[in-house]
Design a protein around this motif. Structure first.
Motif, short mmCIF file in Angstrom:
data_model
loop_
_atom_site.label_atom_id
_atom_site.label_comp_id
_atom_site.label_asym_id
_atom_site.label_seq_id
_atom_site.Cartn_x
_atom_site.Cartn_y
_atom_site.Cartn_z
N UNK A 108 0.81 -1.18 -0.07
CA UNK A 108 0.01 -0.09 -0.01
C UNK A 108 0.88 1.36 0.13
N UNK A 109 2.14 1.21 0.47
CA UNK A 109 2.97 2.47 0.35
C UNK A 109 3.29 2.62 -1.21
N UNK A 110 3.03 1.66 -2.18
CA UNK A 110 2.98 2.11 -3.79
C UNK A 110 1.51 2.00 -4.17
N UNK A 111 0.96 3.46 -3.88
CA UNK A 111 -0.35 3.53 -3.97
C UNK A 111 -0.91 3.40 -5.41
N UNK A 112 -0.09 3.64 -6.36
CA UNK A 112 -0.65 3.44 -7.85
C UNK A 112 -0.27 2.08 -8.17
N UNK A 113 0.51 1.30 -7.32
CA UNK A 113 0.84 0.06 -8.03
C UNK A 113 0.28 -1.14 -6.85
N UNK A 114 -0.32 -0.91 -6.09
CA UNK A 114 -0.88 -2.09 -5.19
C UNK A 114 -2.18 -1.48 -4.53
N UNK A 115 -2.91 -2.67 -4.14
CA UNK A 115 -4.14 -2.63 -3.44
C UNK A 115 -4.48 -3.68 -2.49
N UNK A 116 -5.30 -3.45 -1.56
CA UNK A 116 -5.68 -4.76 -0.68
C UNK A 116 -7.05 -4.49 -0.53
N UNK A 117 -7.54 -5.85 -0.68
CA UNK A 117 -9.08 -6.10 -0.64
C UNK A 117 -9.38 -6.86 0.50
N UNK A 118 -10.72 -6.77 0.86
CA UNK A 118 -11.24 -7.98 1.79
C UNK A 118 -11.48 -9.19 1.40
N UNK A 119 -11.13 -10.06 1.94
CA UNK A 119 -11.51 -11.44 1.42
C UNK A 119 -12.30 -12.10 2.51
N UNK A 120 -13.15 -11.23 3.17
CA UNK A 120 -13.92 -11.81 4.41
C UNK A 120 -13.16 -12.18 5.83
N UNK A 121 -13.74 -12.11 6.76
CA UNK A 121 -13.01 -12.22 8.05
C UNK A 121 -12.86 -13.82 8.36
N UNK A 122 -13.71 -14.84 7.97
CA UNK A 122 -13.44 -16.11 8.18
C UNK A 122 -13.55 -17.14 7.01
N UNK A 123 -13.71 -16.50 5.88
CA UNK A 123 -13.83 -17.23 4.68
C UNK A 123 -14.80 -18.20 4.74
N UNK A 124 -16.23 -18.11 5.25
CA UNK A 124 -17.20 -18.59 5.35
C UNK A 124 -17.81 -18.96 3.99
N UNK A 125 -18.37 -20.17 3.82
CA UNK A 125 -19.12 -20.46 2.37
C UNK A 125 -20.22 -19.60 2.48
N UNK A 126 -20.49 -18.98 1.15
CA UNK A 126 -21.73 -18.12 0.97
C UNK A 126 -21.90 -17.05 1.98
N UNK A 127 -20.67 -16.12 2.29
CA UNK A 127 -20.63 -15.33 3.19
C UNK A 127 -21.57 -15.43 4.72
N UNK A 128 -21.44 -16.88 4.91
CA UNK A 128 -22.13 -17.12 6.29
C UNK A 128 -23.30 -17.61 6.05
N UNK A 129 -24.10 -17.61 4.73
CA UNK A 129 -25.45 -18.07 4.86
C UNK A 129 -26.54 -17.22 4.87
#
Length: 538
Positions: free
Chosen positions: A298-319
């Motif tokens: 993230x220090x390289x703002x134009x070259x990098x990004x971080x997204x959420x991939x959920x808190x627990x990786x639960x199937x179907x977002x927890x149902x």
């Protein structure tokens, strides 16, 4: 304005068809209309008829004859209208219906191989009239188990649903764009393009049309430029590619079990000058050593990004909706605490993206989501990124089904052949292309023998993209989704006499979250030009 017409019986298919049209032409230029409006002088000159009943034929024929117009028919071709166009309906036998249902399904794909259904859609060279080609689209295909189709399109069913083909119809050979085949034998017509007097008709034998496939490009070309020289009505289409580029590509690693192990591939991407994205399942953040790469990226703002991939990786977002809200909010809070930067976009675990989860993410404050696989949630598989049916403005979705895994490398011939074909489809249809991989973990290497093999495959794929495109644009996910959001909020205003494009805040370009601000392009009457907010299109 484009009118989208359906009866109450096909209201659900109409919602998805309407959203698909709006993703191309803006929300301001497509809206539902009543049957009665067809009989009015103020009726729109472009109409999409979604699985309309046979009894509506007379109104549609009279509307077509009134003046030069364009009609798109998705699903049922009303019987008298079919006669008017010289199409012939065939009533399927019970045996054929059962055969089609079976033929529409594919076996799961073993490692290193692909599988596809016996039923396929095969396009004729006549499709080049609308910018297509002799495409081959299986009803269903897999590159990984019974989940992923790396070529990106959804499933055509044989079950009578809105995702299925309609009743068999045969059209004159000279107007047939595509036919459905089983084991190589032609069964019935799937798509046709007919000129009816001074008007034209584009038909797809599926209630939602090709809304989940690169084939949607035929719809856009029909709307924006077909028979423009004959004074047929044309509708501006907002390009999914930023102006000045002939390809746009975004990629990422989904950090299911590891984060720091992404570093070798990140270094390779830095050497290639390609932006890098990590989508982080935040249980990985329990180990402090996993934080450093995120802060560096993230220090390289134009070259990098971080997204959420959920808190627990639960199937179907927890149902449930409530669980999806909780997964999204907890993940965003943990990522911001670890990196100091807010998280605005998410990636669905397992790419499962049910509608309740998308509503939950929007209510949790997210601006969009990436996901989509052929194995589930067909609503999320969209040919164009943007707003989903029933979702509020400002929340965007992007289907990215191309999974660059060692498991998916072909064992025979060119190991990257399917990935190259996926990009070829995107390149030919002006589609923003996304692909993904995963960092290694102690438990799982995703089919790669080692890091060197994985880096070599990524480098070769990027080299292929650069050899194919004349001016490709590589984007991290934040920049790609920001552009899609900007495009989704743009509004086309006016009618056939004069159109203008109004962008958010009347800005010339999307915010400069990438290395440069990105300008919106518009296609209209055979021309492709940069948007100049508020100025009339020529």
């Amino acid at each position: 304005m484009i009118g989208v017409l359906s009866s109450d019986a096909s209201a659900e298919a109409c919602r998805h068809a309407l959203a698909a049209v709006q993703r191309s032409v803006s929300a301001s230029q497509a809206q539902p209309i009543s049957r009665s409006l067809l009989r009015e002088e103020l009726a729109p000159d472009i109409v999409v008829a979604v699985d309309t009943p046979d009894g509506w034929s007379a109104d549609l024929i009279a509307w077509l004859r009134a003046r030069p117009r364009k009609l798109m028919v998705f699903g049922n071709m009303p019987i008298a209208l079919a006669d008017y166009l010289r199409y012939q309906r065939a009533e399927p036998s019970a045996d054929f219906t059962a055969t089609l249902a079976t033929a529409s399904r594919s076996e799961p794909a073993p490692s290193g191989e692909a599988r596809e259904s016996a039923a396929v859609v095969r396009y004729r060279m006549f499709a080049r009239t609308l910018g297509g080609d002799a495409w081959h689209r299986p009803f269903e295909r897999f590159d990984f188990a019974d989940e992923w189709n790396n070529l990106g399109f959804g499933a055509i069913r044989g079950d009578g649903s809105m995702w299925a083909v309609g009743k068999p119809m045969h059209v004159p050979a000279e107007v047939e764009l595509a036919a459905a085949l089983i084991d190589g034998e032609r069964q019935f017509s799937y798509a046709a393009l007919s000129d009816a007097g001074e008007s034209s008709v584009l038909w797809f034998n599926r209630p939602v049309g090709p809304c989940d496939s690169f084939e949607w490009r035929l719809v856009e070309n029909f709307l924006s430029g077909y028979r423009a020289q004959d004074s047929l009505p044309c509708q501006p289409v907002l390009s999914e590619l930023p102006w000045g580029y002939d390809a746009a590509i975004t990629s990422r690693l989904d950090c299911d079990e590891g984060v720091e192990s992404a570093r070798p591939l990140w270094q390779a991407y830095r050497q290639l000058g390609v932006p890098f994205t990590l989508a982080v399942h935040t249980q990985n953040l329990n180990c402090a050593e996993q934080h450093r790469i995120l802060r560096e990226l993230l220090a390289e703002r134009t070259e990098g990004a971080v997204l959420s991939h959920t808190a627990t990786h639960a199937p179907n977002w927890g149902g449930t909706y409530d669980n999806a809200v909780a997964e999204g909010m907890q993940s965003a809070a943990l990522l911001e605490a670890a990196t100091g930067a807010p998280v605005r976009y998410a990636v669905s675990p397992f790419h499962q993206s049910p509608p309740y989860a998308m509503r939950g993410l929007a209510d949790a404050g997210y601006e969009g989501c990436v996901g989509g696989i052929i194995g589930n949630d067909p609503e999320f598989l969209t040919a164009r990124g943007g707003a989903l049916a029933g979702m509020p403005a400002g929340f965007v979705a992007h289907s990215q089904q191309c999974m660059l895994h060692g498991d998916c490398l072909l064992q025979g011939g060119d190991p990257l052949a399917i990935f190259k074909q996926a990009f070829d489809y995107a390149y030919a249809t002006n589609t923003l292309f996304g692909y993904l991989d995963h960092p290694f973990s102690e438990r799982y290497t995703y089919g790669w023998t080692d890091e060197a093999q994985r880096i070599d495959a990524h480098k070769k794929f990027i080299a292929y993209i650069r050899s194919k495109a004349h001016k490709p644009l590589f984007l991290h996910e934040d920049a790609a989704l920001d552009f899609l959001k900007f495009r989704s909020l743009a509004q086309v205003a006016g009618d056939g006499g004069e159109f203008r494009v109004l962008t958010p805040g009347n800005r010339e370009a999307a915010p400069a979250t990438a290395s440069t601000a990105l300008t919106l392009g518009v296609e209209y009457r055979g021309a492709h030009v940069p948007v100049q907010p508020g100025k009339p299109l020529q």
